[in-house]
Design a protein around this motif. Structure first.
Motif, PDB file in Angstrom:
ATOM      1  N   MET A 144       0.843  -1.193   0.000  1.00  0.00           N
ATOM      2  CA  MET A 144       0.000   0.000   0.000  1.00  0.00           C
ATOM      3  C   MET A 144       0.878   1.242   0.000  1.00  0.00           C
ATOM      4  O   MET A 144       1.718   1.418   0.870  1.00  0.00           O
ATOM      5  N   GLY A 145       0.663   2.090  -0.963  1.00  0.00           N
ATOM      6  CA  GLY A 145       1.435   3.319  -1.084  1.00  0.00           C
ATOM      7  C   GLY A 145       0.733   4.490  -0.413  1.00  0.00           C
ATOM      8  O   GLY A 145      -0.106   4.309   0.473  1.00  0.00           O
ATOM      9  N   PRO A 146       1.076   5.695  -0.844  1.00  0.00           N
ATOM     10  CA  PRO A 146       0.551   6.909  -0.201  1.00  0.00           C
ATOM     11  C   PRO A 146      -0.878   7.196  -0.624  1.00  0.00           C
ATOM     12  O   PRO A 146      -1.162   8.227  -1.216  1.00  0.00           O
ATOM     13  N   GLY A 147      -1.797   6.291  -0.308  1.00  0.00           N
ATOM     14  CA  GLY A 147      -3.153   6.412  -0.844  1.00  0.00           C
ATOM     15  C   GLY A 147      -4.167   6.956   0.136  1.00  0.00           C
ATOM     16  O   GLY A 147      -5.357   6.758  -0.035  1.00  0.00           O
ATOM     17  N   SER A 157      -7.096  24.872   1.701  1.00  0.00           N
ATOM     18  CA  SER A 157      -6.973  23.651   0.897  1.00  0.00           C
ATOM     19  C   SER A 157      -5.790  22.793   1.324  1.00  0.00           C
ATOM     20  O   SER A 157      -4.652  23.236   1.325  1.00  0.00           O
ATOM     21  N   ALA A 158      -6.099  21.545   1.697  1.00  0.00           N
ATOM     22  CA  ALA A 158      -5.060  20.528   1.893  1.00  0.00           C
ATOM     23  C   ALA A 158      -5.263  19.434   0.845  1.00  0.00           C
ATOM     24  O   ALA A 158      -4.851  18.298   1.038  1.00  0.00           O
ATOM     25  N   HIS A 159      -5.947  19.802  -0.246  1.00  0.00           N
ATOM     26  CA  HIS A 159      -6.185  18.824  -1.309  1.00  0.00           C
ATOM     27  C   HIS A 159      -4.872  18.378  -1.939  1.00  0.00           C
ATOM     28  O   HIS A 159      -3.937  19.171  -2.077  1.00  0.00           O
ATOM     29  N   LYS A 160      -4.818  17.102  -2.316  1.00  0.00           N
ATOM     30  CA  LYS A 160      -3.596  16.517  -2.901  1.00  0.00           C
ATOM     31  C   LYS A 160      -3.928  15.928  -4.260  1.00  0.00           C
ATOM     32  O   LYS A 160      -5.076  15.548  -4.519  1.00  0.00           O
ATOM     33  N   TYR A 161      -2.879  15.801  -5.062  1.00  0.00           N
ATOM     34  CA  TYR A 161      -3.056  15.319  -6.432  1.00  0.00           C
ATOM     35  C   TYR A 161      -2.179  14.073  -6.596  1.00  0.00           C
ATOM     36  O   TYR A 161      -0.957  14.131  -6.374  1.00  0.00           O
ATOM     37  N   ILE A 162      -2.797  12.957  -6.939  1.00  0.00           N
ATOM     38  CA  ILE A 162      -2.122  11.650  -6.895  1.00  0.00           C
ATOM     39  C   ILE A 162      -1.030  11.428  -7.951  1.00  0.00           C
ATOM     40  O   ILE A 162       0.051  10.928  -7.624  1.00  0.00           O
TER      41      ILE A 162
END
Lengths: 355, 416
Positions: free
Chosen positions: B82-85, B189-194
């Motif tokens: 499992m990665g940074p998901g 915003s703490a939104h992240k982009y995969i």
């Protein structure tokens, strides 16, 4: 397992899981395993040889009286809301205690008592409804309330109504919850998760009620049928109330020192319960049942017990769901059909993901 | 050429499944599951070396793998890491600190429930809420539209939405911003982009990853073609997969086939939801509102373009520009001593797993988490704990020893 942080009681201590059991052991059993002398009287002298003392933390106690066993159990009932789809607190209070007696093998109820604690302002009409419901449930179970007590507390000092019921019954044979050996089969008497999800849905006003209904019912007659079919091959029983089927299986596995493999696909589940569970992120195996029993029987008797259960209206959906195994003593292994994993016990109050 | 093991299902539902009615979901057919497990085993063996390591980058994949006990059915030679998901887990300490400081300043902070217990430098939002200053100022919401309602109720008092989540969630935030926010509401915003973090993991010196399982829901927005440049650069295959047990098994079977054949490319095994281009309207809104910016992901690394920050056109609703957020006040508070032992970062980078952590299931439990991975329902530690703490029941596997230790620990504690 009270951690140093637990200097006060949390909701988890009443959730039927490991936190509750360790609180009881630490406070009421004097910190030991209950085998020795301790203040709360869990030493078992009263129960006698082969009896069931407090320290067993079973559904009730079994005391030697002449050549029979007197089974005694007590239970306090709080539920919010007081009336819920499929039942109410009155039905819950009678069925809960009748079922605890039945889980010890005592299916002919000698008598019940009922203590009522009311909050100032509680509507008399609702109390009358609750009383009528208790009476109807007693009739179903062949039971009678022979003594009672009523107290009223100030507004805000108690939440609406609390019922305590105590039950006594004689039996010739006591069935505990620790009799499993490797190879024994486990049966449930019907669908699981119905009560917990029905109450959770109304409590949180999820607009999900649909056909979610509590299964609350007295099981003593159903259990009598199973005991007659099984004879000595019925080795353990438990009603999977708080903590659900998962907690009941864990308790049986721990007390008997065996593992249990639960076949997920074999566990009877209503579609609406499955759907509500998926939506709320709550496993129906973790939520309370109030009209179901978990039975452990010797392998040769499983089919006969299943047939006896299914012949009774409350057991029509009974199923063989698991097997006691030698591996991973004290644990419950869930076979999902795709693989296997441990089934965890619910740790605290179950909270729906979305509220 | 890689075949799509799910295709047969797409055109012809298993008759046994449909006959059983609605309670037998097509993507939960154990018979089909066993066939896919066999296929996965054969293909893994055909790779001809051990272990074959692949990574998924989605908490929902880990949830499904754990819930259905899939690890016990994976071939012994296949490592599914499992990665940074978990977007909550990778929210960095200073980002949490910003929300904590705002709440202490008397601003109402609304956020998703998972974010409440994520540790900051010295406090989580839940800790802040327990202080007098921020009492009643932290609000848990379930959707961004609920934040708008909350802001209207609380007007004119200032409300900040501490927004977390990957692009799947960011599009909802974007849509609401474009629709116009109440004057008292701003966005932290703490939104992240995969996609950028996959680059980081692929380039990590210790990485053993030979292929990626990409998250079906995120790809619903971005489309599967977005992974093509990545495949070109790193020569690693990417398979887009859904979240039912059969989706995951089929996705892995395809991924291992691509590893076996040495033919890195993107394959979409979730065509019932994901298209090549994705949801163009959602993408348009996403990039109208957000711009990619570099920033630290907790425990992992600085991820170029990994954060989604508000564009200048939306400065008026950007909490970072509307408020003076002084983080220095938190630096006096000592971080928990246990936090130093937490290995969340290595777990999220796929370098280790929760059993390597001394705190897992002991000092660190969901009711009292030390690291972010035990906080979020998408975090590896939380998921493993939720499903019994032993993800792999194959006899002799490392889980066995851990389970015994755990059992002994419980008994010991109960006796004292």
């Amino acid at each position: 397992m009270l951690s140093p942080r637990d200097s006060v009681i949390g909701l988890k201590h009443g959730a039927g899981g490991p936190a509750m059991r360790s609180l009881i052991r630490q406070v009421f059993l004097g910190g030991g395993d209950g085998g020795g002398n301790n203040g709360a009287g869990g030493n078992g002298a009263r129960a006698g040889e082969g009896g069931v003392p407090l320290a067993h933390l079973d559904d009730g106690a079994a005391l030697r009286v002449g050549d029979r066993w007197l089974v005694v159990t007590t239970d306090s009932h709080v539920v919010h809301p007081v009336f819920f789809p499929g039942g109410d607190i009155g039905r819950l209070a009678v069925a809960g205690t009748v079922n605890d007696l039945a889980m010890m093998g005592a299916t002919d109820v000698l008598a019940l008592t009922c203590g009522v604690i009311l909050e100032e302002g509680f509507p008399v009409a609702e109390l009358e409804r609750i009383q009528a419901s208790m009476e109807a449930t007693c009739a179903e179970a062949g039971a009678e309330i022979v003594a009672g007590d009523t107290k009223v507390m100030g507004r805000g000092e108690v939440d609406g109504i609390v019922l305590n019921t105590t039950g006594v019954a004689f039996t010739d044979r006591v069935v505990g919850d620790r009799g499993l050996t490797v190879g024994d089969r486990l049966l449930v008497t019907g669908t699981v998760g119905d009560h917990g999800l029905a109450v959770m849905a109304v409590r949180n006003d999820l607009g999900l009620e649909g056909d979610l209904r509590s299964d609350v019912a007295p099981l003593n007659r159903l259990i009598r049928a199973a005991m007659d079919a099984a004879g000595d091959d019925l080795v353990a029983m438990k009603d999977p109330t708080r903590g659900g089927l998962s907690s009941a299986l864990h308790e049986m596995a721990e007390k008997a020192g065996v593992g249990i493999v639960l076949e997920e696909a074999a566990v009877p589940l209503r579609n609406e319960v499955r759907a509500a569970g998926e939506l709320l992120g709550i496993d129906p195996l973790h939520v309370a049942n109030e009209g179901k029993a978990l039975l452990a029987v010797r392998p040769g008797a499983a089919d006969a017990v299943l047939a006896a259960l299914r012949a009774h209206p409350l057991g029509a959906e009974a199923a063989i769901v698991g097997t006691a195994v030698a591996e991973r003593a004290g644990s419950v292994i869930l076979d999902t059909g795709f693989g296997r994993r441990l089934l965890a016990e619910p740790e605290g109050e179950l909270l729906p993901r979305i509220c | 050429m890689a075949t799509d093991p799910m295709k047969a299902d797409a055109v012809k539902a298993n008759p046994a499944s449909s006959a059983a009615g609605a309670d037998r979901l097509q993507f939960r057919d154990p018979q089909r599951g066993r066939e896919l497990v066999d296929l996965l085993g054969r293909r893994t063996a055909e790779v001809g070396r051990s272990p074959v390591s692949v990574m998924h980058v989605c908490g929902s994949h880990e949830q499904a793998i754990a819930r259905f006990g899939l690890r016990a059915s994976f071939p012994r030679d296949l490592h599914v890491i499992m990665g940074p998901g978990c977007p909550v887990c990778v929210t960095d300490t200073p980002e949490v600190d910003e929300a904590v400081v705002l709440a202490r300043q008397g601003v109402h902070v609304a956020t998703y429930g998972d974010m409440l217990r994520v540790p900051g430098t010295s406090l989580s939002l839940a800790d802040a809420q327990a202080e007098d200053g921020a009492a009643g100022r932290v609000h848990v919401v379930y959707s961004v539209s609920q934040v708008v309602e909350l802001a209207r109720e609380l007007a004119p008092e200032p409300v900040v939405f501490f927004a977390s989540g990957f692009e799947t969630t960011a599009v909802a935030t974007a849509a609401v911003i474009l629709a116009g926010l109440p004057a008292n509401l701003s966005i932290l915003s703490a939104h992240k982009y995969i996609p950028p973090v996959m680059e980081i993991v692929a380039e990590m010196p210790h990485t053993r990853v030979e292929g990626f399982l990409a998250a079906g829901h995120a790809a619903t927005i971005t489309g599967w073609k977005i992974f093509e440049p990545f495949v070109e650069r790193h020569r690693l295959p990417v398979v887009v997969a859904g979240f039912e047990p059969l989706d995951i098994l089929a996705g892995l079977a395809t991924l291992v086939e691509l590893v076996r054949d040495g033919t890195p490319r993107v394959v979409n095994t979730f065509p019932r939801c994901v298209t090549a281009e994705g949801n163009l309207r959602a993408q348009e809104q996403l990039w109208q509102v957000f711009k990619p910016a570099g920033g630290r992901w907790r425990g992992i690394a600085h991820v170029p373009n990994g954060n989604l920050r508000l564009r200048d056109e939306h400065a008026g609703v950007d909490a970072r520009r509307r408020f003076d957020i002084d983080l220095a006040e938190l630096w006096a508070g000592a971080p928990s001593a246990l936090a130093a032992e937490c290995v969340c970062g290595d777990i999220m980078a796929g370098l280790t797993d929760p059993h390597a952590c001394r705190l897992f299931g002991r000092e660190c439990v969901p009711s009292n988490p030390v690291g972010a991975c035990m906080v979020s329902t998408e975090g590896t530690c939380r998921i493993w704990h939720q499903y019994g703490g032993v993800p792999d029941l194959r006899p002799g596997h490392d889980g066995e020893a851990a389970a015994e230790t755990e059992g002994a620990g419980t008994e010991g504690a109960a006796a004292c």
